[in-house]
Design a protein around this motif. Sequence first.
Motif, PDB file in Angstrom:
ATOM      1  N   ARG A  56     -17.779  11.341  28.699  1.00 32.49           N
ATOM      2  CA  ARG A  56     -17.965  11.427  27.242  1.00 32.49           C
ATOM      3  C   ARG A  56     -16.957  10.520  26.526  1.00 32.49           C
ATOM      4  N   HIS A  60     -17.838   7.454  23.984  1.00 33.07           N
ATOM      5  CA  HIS A  60     -17.251   7.292  22.655  1.00 33.07           C
ATOM      6  C   HIS A  60     -16.573   5.930  22.506  1.00 33.07           C
ATOM      7  N   ARG A  87     -25.727  14.456  20.940  1.00 30.61           N
ATOM      8  CA  ARG A  87     -26.035  14.277  19.517  1.00 30.61           C
ATOM      9  C   ARG A  87     -25.473  12.975  18.973  1.00 30.61           C
ATOM     10  N   GLU A  88     -24.406  12.456  19.580  1.00 29.23           N
ATOM     11  CA  GLU A  88     -23.835  11.180  19.143  1.00 29.23           C
ATOM     12  C   GLU A  88     -24.810  10.016  19.335  1.00 29.23           C
TER      13      GLU A  88
END
Length: 115
Positions: A56, A60, A87-88
């Motif tokens: 994750r 990001h 959701r990102e």
Amino acid sequence: MVSYLESQPEGIRCFLQLRDATPGSAITTELCDAVQNSHCWVLLITPSFLEDPWCRYQMHQALAEAPMANGRTIPVLKGIDRRDYPRELRCLYYIDVTRKENGFRQIKDTILRCK
């Protein structure tokens, strides 16, 4: 997937941290350099990916490098349900290789459009 992509005549080169990072270099530095020096990013989203904080973090980093990359971030789903899609990434179309036989070709075609 990497074997398929790198064997194509178009000369696609993938960055794999275990294979391509410089020994002794800081892991986060290598990741950031790889993201900055790549023309697109393929994020393979699997059940293990969703459970791993390091994965994750890498996602990001890729998103932070180019939040408006317009097609340069390519989410690829394998073995997860649509409801588990991070959701990102929900503002991005994804490729689902779980059920599609031509998924790797679709990834290759998408990468070539990014160049």
